[in-house]
Design a protein around this motif. Structure first.
Motif, PDB file in Angstrom:
ATOM      1  N   UNK A 106      16.356  17.149  35.596  1.00  0.00           N
ATOM      2  CA  UNK A 106      16.479  16.130  34.554  1.00  0.00           C
ATOM      3  C   UNK A 106      16.993  14.847  35.200  1.00  0.00           C
ATOM      4  N   UNK A 107      16.142  13.818  35.224  1.00  0.00           N
ATOM      5  CA  UNK A 107      16.536  12.536  35.792  1.00  0.00           C
ATOM      6  C   UNK A 107      17.007  11.605  34.677  1.00  0.00           C
ATOM      7  N   UNK A 108      18.195  11.051  34.818  1.00  0.00           N
ATOM      8  CA  UNK A 108      18.637  10.049  33.842  1.00  0.00           C
ATOM      9  C   UNK A 108      17.963   8.718  34.120  1.00  0.00           C
ATOM     10  N   UNK A 109      18.143   7.762  33.232  1.00  0.00           N
ATOM     11  CA  UNK A 109      17.684   6.413  33.529  1.00  0.00           C
ATOM     12  C   UNK A 109      18.563   5.855  34.648  1.00  0.00           C
ATOM     13  N   UNK A 110      17.926   5.293  35.668  1.00  0.00           N
ATOM     14  CA  UNK A 110      18.719   4.744  36.762  1.00  0.00           C
ATOM     15  C   UNK A 110      17.916   3.685  37.503  1.00  0.00           C
ATOM     16  N   UNK A 111      18.637   2.891  38.279  1.00  0.00           N
ATOM     17  CA  UNK A 111      18.038   1.840  39.103  1.00  0.00           C
ATOM     18  C   UNK A 111      18.548   2.014  40.515  1.00  0.00           C
ATOM     19  N   UNK A 112      17.651   1.981  41.499  1.00  0.00           N
ATOM     20  CA  UNK A 112      18.058   2.122  42.890  1.00  0.00           C
ATOM     21  C   UNK A 112      17.246   1.224  43.786  1.00  0.00           C
ATOM     22  N   UNK A 113      17.694   1.080  45.028  1.00  0.00           N
ATOM     23  CA  UNK A 113      16.957   0.267  45.980  1.00  0.00           C
ATOM     24  C   UNK A 113      17.396   0.601  47.400  1.00  0.00           C
ATOM     25  N   UNK A 114      16.530   0.278  48.352  1.00  0.00           N
ATOM     26  CA  UNK A 114      16.863   0.367  49.767  1.00  0.00           C
ATOM     27  C   UNK A 114      16.449  -0.950  50.394  1.00  0.00           C
ATOM     28  N   UNK A 115      17.373  -1.905  50.504  1.00  0.00           N
ATOM     29  CA  UNK A 115      17.028  -3.234  51.029  1.00  0.00           C
ATOM     30  C   UNK A 115      16.891  -3.267  52.544  1.00  0.00           C
ATOM     31  N   UNK A 116      17.222  -2.174  53.224  1.00  0.00           N
ATOM     32  CA  UNK A 116      17.171  -2.161  54.684  1.00  0.00           C
ATOM     33  C   UNK A 116      15.743  -2.016  55.182  1.00  0.00           C
ATOM     34  N   UNK A 117      15.585  -2.096  56.504  1.00  0.00           N
ATOM     35  CA  UNK A 117      14.259  -1.960  57.113  1.00  0.00           C
ATOM     36  C   UNK A 117      14.024  -0.548  57.642  1.00  0.00           C
ATOM     37  N   UNK A 131      20.752  13.166  45.244  1.00  0.00           N
ATOM     38  CA  UNK A 131      20.818  12.756  43.843  1.00  0.00           C
ATOM     39  C   UNK A 131      20.440  13.959  42.985  1.00  0.00           C
ATOM     40  N   UNK A 132      21.167  14.178  41.924  1.00  0.00           N
ATOM     41  CA  UNK A 132      21.004  15.324  41.012  1.00  0.00           C
ATOM     42  C   UNK A 132      20.787  16.631  41.789  1.00  0.00           C
ATOM     43  N   UNK A 133      21.529  16.788  42.875  1.00  0.00           N
ATOM     44  CA  UNK A 133      21.505  18.031  43.617  1.00  0.00           C
ATOM     45  C   UNK A 133      20.341  18.201  44.573  1.00  0.00           C
ATOM     46  N   UNK A 134      19.541  17.161  44.769  1.00  0.00           N
ATOM     47  CA  UNK A 134      18.400  17.243  45.677  1.00  0.00           C
ATOM     48  C   UNK A 134      18.419  16.048  46.622  1.00  0.00           C
ATOM     49  N   UNK A 135      17.730  16.182  47.754  1.00  0.00           N
ATOM     50  CA  UNK A 135      17.656  15.097  48.715  1.00  0.00           C
ATOM     51  C   UNK A 135      16.303  14.388  48.602  1.00  0.00           C
ATOM     52  N   UNK A 136      16.357  13.056  48.613  1.00  0.00           N
ATOM     53  CA  UNK A 136      15.150  12.263  48.450  1.00  0.00           C
ATOM     54  C   UNK A 136      15.037  11.229  49.561  1.00  0.00           C
ATOM     55  N   UNK A 137      13.797  11.003  49.988  1.00  0.00           N
ATOM     56  CA  UNK A 137      13.505   9.990  51.000  1.00  0.00           C
ATOM     57  C   UNK A 137      13.259   8.658  50.305  1.00  0.00           C
ATOM     58  N   UNK A 138      14.024   7.639  50.688  1.00  0.00           N
ATOM     59  CA  UNK A 138      13.875   6.307  50.095  1.00  0.00           C
ATOM     60  C   UNK A 138      13.323   5.370  51.162  1.00  0.00           C
ATOM     61  N   UNK A 139      12.078   4.913  51.022  1.00  0.00           N
ATOM     62  CA  UNK A 139      11.466   4.054  52.043  1.00  0.00           C
ATOM     63  C   UNK A 139      12.119   2.680  52.095  1.00  0.00           C
ATOM     64  N   UNK A 140      11.913   1.953  53.187  1.00  0.00           N
ATOM     65  CA  UNK A 140      12.536   0.631  53.346  1.00  0.00           C
ATOM     66  C   UNK A 140      11.988  -0.395  52.362  1.00  0.00           C
ATOM     67  N   UNK A 141      12.832  -1.368  52.066  1.00  0.00           N
ATOM     68  CA  UNK A 141      12.444  -2.500  51.229  1.00  0.00           C
ATOM     69  C   UNK A 141      11.839  -2.045  49.895  1.00  0.00           C
ATOM     70  N   UNK A 167       9.884   8.425  39.205  1.00  0.00           N
ATOM     71  CA  UNK A 167       9.726   7.618  40.412  1.00  0.00           C
ATOM     72  C   UNK A 167      10.103   8.374  41.693  1.00  0.00           C
ATOM     73  N   UNK A 168      10.951   9.384  41.600  1.00  0.00           N
ATOM     74  CA  UNK A 168      11.365  10.127  42.787  1.00  0.00           C
ATOM     75  C   UNK A 168      10.676  11.488  42.905  1.00  0.00           C
ATOM     76  N   UNK A 169       9.758  11.779  42.027  1.00  0.00           N
ATOM     77  CA  UNK A 169       9.182  13.117  41.956  1.00  0.00           C
ATOM     78  C   UNK A 169       8.588  13.583  43.281  1.00  0.00           C
ATOM     79  N   UNK A 170       7.881  12.687  43.982  1.00  0.00           N
ATOM     80  CA  UNK A 170       7.230  13.067  45.234  1.00  0.00           C
ATOM     81  C   UNK A 170       7.966  12.516  46.449  1.00  0.00           C
ATOM     82  N   UNK A 171       9.247  12.187  46.265  1.00  0.00           N
ATOM     83  CA  UNK A 171      10.071  11.727  47.384  1.00  0.00           C
ATOM     84  C   UNK A 171      11.008  12.824  47.885  1.00  0.00           C
ATOM     85  N   UNK A 172      10.885  14.021  47.350  1.00  0.00           N
ATOM     86  CA  UNK A 172      11.715  15.134  47.800  1.00  0.00           C
ATOM     87  C   UNK A 172      11.542  15.309  49.312  1.00  0.00           C
ATOM     88  N   UNK A 173      12.639  15.305  50.060  1.00  0.00           N
ATOM     89  CA  UNK A 173      12.573  15.340  51.512  1.00  0.00           C
ATOM     90  C   UNK A 173      11.866  16.582  52.027  1.00  0.00           C
TER      91      UNK A 173
END
Length: 333
Positions: free
Chosen positions: A94-105, A112-122, A315-321
């Motif tokens: 269950x994903x709550x409403x949230x806002x995230x970002x990765x401003x790095x390169x 997050x919520x007990x799972x690990x997710x890959x967040x791409x740059x920018x 938005x994170x469904x297919x970012x599971x590491x």
């Protein structure tokens, strides 16, 4: 198009595991067999248009000629590790409403919520309902490329929802989609790309309702030809109204833009075994965008892409590491 799935940074890159594109022998056999046609009620009018019939015949003839020039072969993918891809994707979360970002390169891995997710740059992302778009994105923000993969209403998802609600996404009526204030986020040279099923009802909604509502005009319609990892079509061409080995991509721009010229294209790639998982399209369109660092937006996103703002309920469904392999390149490679 497989390289477009890769998220590379300097000497490292994350690539979706081979299992994401690995069709089982059973799936390949089932996909290749023609399905029995259901009898239509005597007084029922066929929900088929001349345009749909033309599309299927035209596609079959074009792909046949294309394969004569460039025969399909068994395509290589990364080695399998026998992980259950669908079990990972279908894991109830269950994903709550949230806002995230990765401003790095560089990509980052976050818990997050007990799972690990890959967040791409920018990347910037909002897990929220698209119908709240006006409250999600800053006023006056314009984008050079906007990609939409709407949750079109269809029988498969309705059946899935009836059996396992947690595995189905929220479908929207075409009236809900038309109400999205997309015109607020486009400028005169914005490219808008819309994924669509083979439903003539949805095609008409795009051409007759969505585009005029958003002050857009159609530039071209492309076709995505879906292959399995054996180099074969995921299913044969069939009669209109049945499952086909292709999907539509509508390309549009602002109605006042006279600078773009597009023609019909056929895109071939190995399809993911994950339902409704589309290949990224940025590499195909970046040459048409006005700057080297374009502002890009994806609506109804189910994964993140470097340099994109992504909005959707998954938005994170297919970012599971667990779905990715980390590859390290040598400096001279």
């Amino acid at each position: 198009m497989e390289d477009s799935y890769q998220q590379a940074v300097q000497n490292q890159s994350y690539v979706l595991k081979g299992e994401v594109f690995k069709f089982s022998e059973k799936e390949a056999t089932m996909e290749g067999e023609p399905r029995k046609r259901k009898r239509r009620k005597a007084n029922a009018a066929p929900d088929v248009s001349a345009e749909e019939i033309f599309d299927v015949k035209h596609m079959q003839e074009s792909v046949t000629k294309l394969l004569e020039v460039c025969p399909l072969r068994r395509l290589s993918i990364s080695a399998a590790e026998n992980i259950d891809v669908n079990a990972i994707v279908e894991e109830p979360t269950v994903f709550p409403k949230f806002h995230g970002q990765n401003p790095s390169t560089s990509p980052v891995v976050t818990t997050f919520v007990g799972r690990q997710f890959l967040i791409p740059p920018k990347s910037v992302f909002y897990n929220d309902d698209i119908r709240n778009l006006s409250n999600i994105l800053p006023n006056g923000e314009k984008f050079d490329l906007i990609v939409l993969d709407p949750p079109w209403r269809n029988k498969y998802i309705r059946r899935l929802k009836a059996v396992r609600t947690e595995l189905s996404y929220q479908m929207l009526y075409n009236e809900d989609l038309a109400a999205i204030p997309l015109d607020e986020y486009i400028h005169e040279k914005t490219l808008v790309v819309i994924w669509c099923t083979n439903s003539n009802i949805h095609h008409k909604a795009i051409l007759e309702t969505f585009l005029p509502k958003w002050s857009l005009k159609l530039l071209a319609k492309w076709f995505w030809i879906k292959l399995n990892d054996r180099g074969s079509l995921v299913c044969p061409f069939r009669d209109v109204g049945q499952k086909q080995p292709f999907e539509h991509i509508f390309i549009a721009t602002h109605q006042d833009n006279v600078g773009f010229r597009f023609q019909e294209e056929f895109l071939m790639s190995i399809a993911s075994i994950i339902h409704s998982h589309k290949p990224p399209l940025f590499e195909l369109f970046k040459k048409y965008l006005p700057t080297e660092n374009p502002r890009c937006l994806e609506l109804f996103a189910r994964y993140l892409y470097p340099g994109f703002t992504s909005v959707g309920l998954e938005v994170l469904k297919l970012q599971d590491i667990r779905l990715y392999d980390l590859q390290t390149k040598r400096p001279n490679e």
